[in-house]
Design a protein around this motif. Structure first.
Motif, PDB file in Angstrom:
ATOM      1  N   VAL A 179       0.860  -1.191   0.000  1.00 31.21           N
ATOM      2  CA  VAL A 179       0.000   0.000   0.000  1.00 31.21           C
ATOM      3  C   VAL A 179       0.891   1.234   0.000  1.00 31.21           C
ATOM      4  O   VAL A 179       1.513   1.557   1.011  1.00 31.21           O
ATOM      5  N   ASP A 180       0.986   1.914  -1.153  1.00 31.68           N
ATOM      6  CA  ASP A 180       1.826   3.104  -1.275  1.00 31.68           C
ATOM      7  C   ASP A 180       1.313   3.919  -2.454  1.00 31.68           C
ATOM      8  O   ASP A 180       1.004   3.357  -3.509  1.00 31.68           O
TER       9      ASP A 180
ATOM     10  N   VAL B 219       0.648 -10.366   5.569  1.00 31.54           N
ATOM     11  CA  VAL B 219       1.471  -9.219   5.957  1.00 31.54           C
ATOM     12  C   VAL B 219       1.089  -8.046   5.067  1.00 31.54           C
ATOM     13  O   VAL B 219       0.805  -8.240   3.871  1.00 31.54           O
ATOM     14  N   ILE B 220       1.102  -6.823   5.631  1.00 33.73           N
ATOM     15  CA  ILE B 220       0.824  -5.608   4.852  1.00 33.73           C
ATOM     16  C   ILE B 220       2.010  -4.669   4.971  1.00 33.73           C
ATOM     17  O   ILE B 220       2.497  -4.411   6.075  1.00 33.73           O
ATOM     18  N   LEU B 221       2.477  -4.161   3.831  1.00 33.84           N
ATOM     19  CA  LEU B 221       3.510  -3.128   3.774  1.00 33.84           C
ATOM     20  C   LEU B 221       2.793  -1.831   3.443  1.00 33.84           C
ATOM     21  O   LEU B 221       2.159  -1.730   2.388  1.00 33.84           O
ATOM     22  N   MET B 222       2.845  -0.823   4.355  1.00 31.65           N
ATOM     23  CA  MET B 222       2.013   0.360   4.173  1.00 31.65           C
ATOM     24  C   MET B 222       2.776   1.667   4.373  1.00 31.65           C
ATOM     25  O   MET B 222       3.479   1.842   5.362  1.00 31.65           O
ATOM     26  N   ASP B 223       2.588   2.570   3.435  1.00 31.75           N
ATOM     27  CA  ASP B 223       3.094   3.926   3.545  1.00 31.75           C
ATOM     28  C   ASP B 223       2.268   4.658   4.610  1.00 31.75           C
ATOM     29  O   ASP B 223       1.134   4.272   4.909  1.00 31.75           O
TER      30      ASP B 223
ATOM     31  N   PHE C  59      -1.965  -1.421  -3.805  1.00 35.17           N
ATOM     32  CA  PHE C  59      -2.950  -0.348  -3.685  1.00 35.17           C
ATOM     33  C   PHE C  59      -2.274   1.003  -3.528  1.00 35.17           C
ATOM     34  O   PHE C  59      -1.228   1.114  -2.897  1.00 35.17           O
ATOM     35  N   ALA C  60      -2.914   2.048  -4.086  1.00 32.28           N
ATOM     36  CA  ALA C  60      -2.389   3.402  -4.010  1.00 32.28           C
ATOM     37  C   ALA C  60      -2.985   4.175  -2.843  1.00 32.28           C
ATOM     38  O   ALA C  60      -2.557   5.288  -2.563  1.00 32.28           O
TER      39      ALA C  60
ATOM     40  N   PHE D 188       6.524   4.356  -8.164  1.00 32.34           N
ATOM     41  CA  PHE D 188       7.868   3.788  -8.193  1.00 32.34           C
ATOM     42  C   PHE D 188       8.053   2.790  -7.049  1.00 32.34           C
ATOM     43  O   PHE D 188       8.587   1.704  -7.250  1.00 32.34           O
ATOM     44  N   VAL D 189       7.616   3.151  -5.843  1.00 32.58           N
ATOM     45  CA  VAL D 189       7.754   2.257  -4.693  1.00 32.58           C
ATOM     46  C   VAL D 189       6.933   0.993  -4.924  1.00 32.58           C
ATOM     47  O   VAL D 189       7.413  -0.122  -4.686  1.00 32.58           O
ATOM     48  N   ARG D 190       5.706   1.157  -5.400  1.00 31.11           N
ATOM     49  CA  ARG D 190       4.858  -0.019  -5.663  1.00 31.11           C
ATOM     50  C   ARG D 190       5.511  -0.951  -6.672  1.00 31.11           C
ATOM     51  O   ARG D 190       5.584  -2.167  -6.459  1.00 31.11           O
TER      52      ARG D 190
END
Length: 159
Positions: free
Chosen positions: A34-35, A77-81, A60-61, A39-41
């Motif tokens: 989630v970012d 697991v969730i990676l989130m901005d 997801f944006a 580019f990061v995604r």
């Protein structure tokens, strides 16, 4: 960490199958990214599948889309901005923690907010790890490995 070692092996051109790596013994782990930064995604979407046990099941944006998707098909697991359009990563984390069906999912913050108070606030809010951008690959892989261990130790249901 097992995943960090696997990354180094991949970069050296050897195959992960040649190693008796504990990470390879895991069942597939579903990951959400989630970012709002494309580019990061795309960077994470290219990096994570290098590990046979990681499957990106959602990219997801914004936080609202991630929350809706988590309810429909929860990841491990969730990676989130933190700085997301609409609801922030902190608000999304709060919503996840408030729902008994998603409260157990480890959420790792990936943020450009690098001040010590930002990190402290994120950890107090309940992120299992808070990593700052630019992402340091070794630190990221160690944190992700810890999240995978936590995800696999979590009960299947919280009833």
């Amino acid at each position: 960490s097992p995943l960090g070692g696997q990354l180094e092996a991949e970069q050296e051109g050897s195959t992960a199958d040649a190693h008796h790596d504990p990470a390879s013994m895991r069942v597939a782990v579903k990951v959400f990214v989630v970012d709002d930064d494309m580019f990061v995604r795309s960077h994470l979407a290219a990096l994570l599948p290098q590990f046979g046990d990681l499957v990106i099941t959602g990219v997801f944006a914004n936080g609202a889309e991630a929350i809706a998707a988590t309810a429909a098909d929860p990841p491990d697991v969730i990676l989130m901005d933190i700085n997301l359009p609409g609801i922030s990563g902190l608000q999304a984390l709060g919503l996840l923690h408030d729902d008994p069906m998603t409260a157990h999912i480890p959420v790792m913050a990936l943020s450009a907010n690098a001040m010590p108070r930002d990190v402290e606030k994120g950890l107090e809010a309940g992120f299992f790890r808070y990593l700052t951008k630019p992402i340091k690959i070794a630190e990221f892989m160690l944190a992700l490995d810890q999240g995978l261990d936590q995800a696999q130790a979590a009960p299947e249901d919280n009833a």
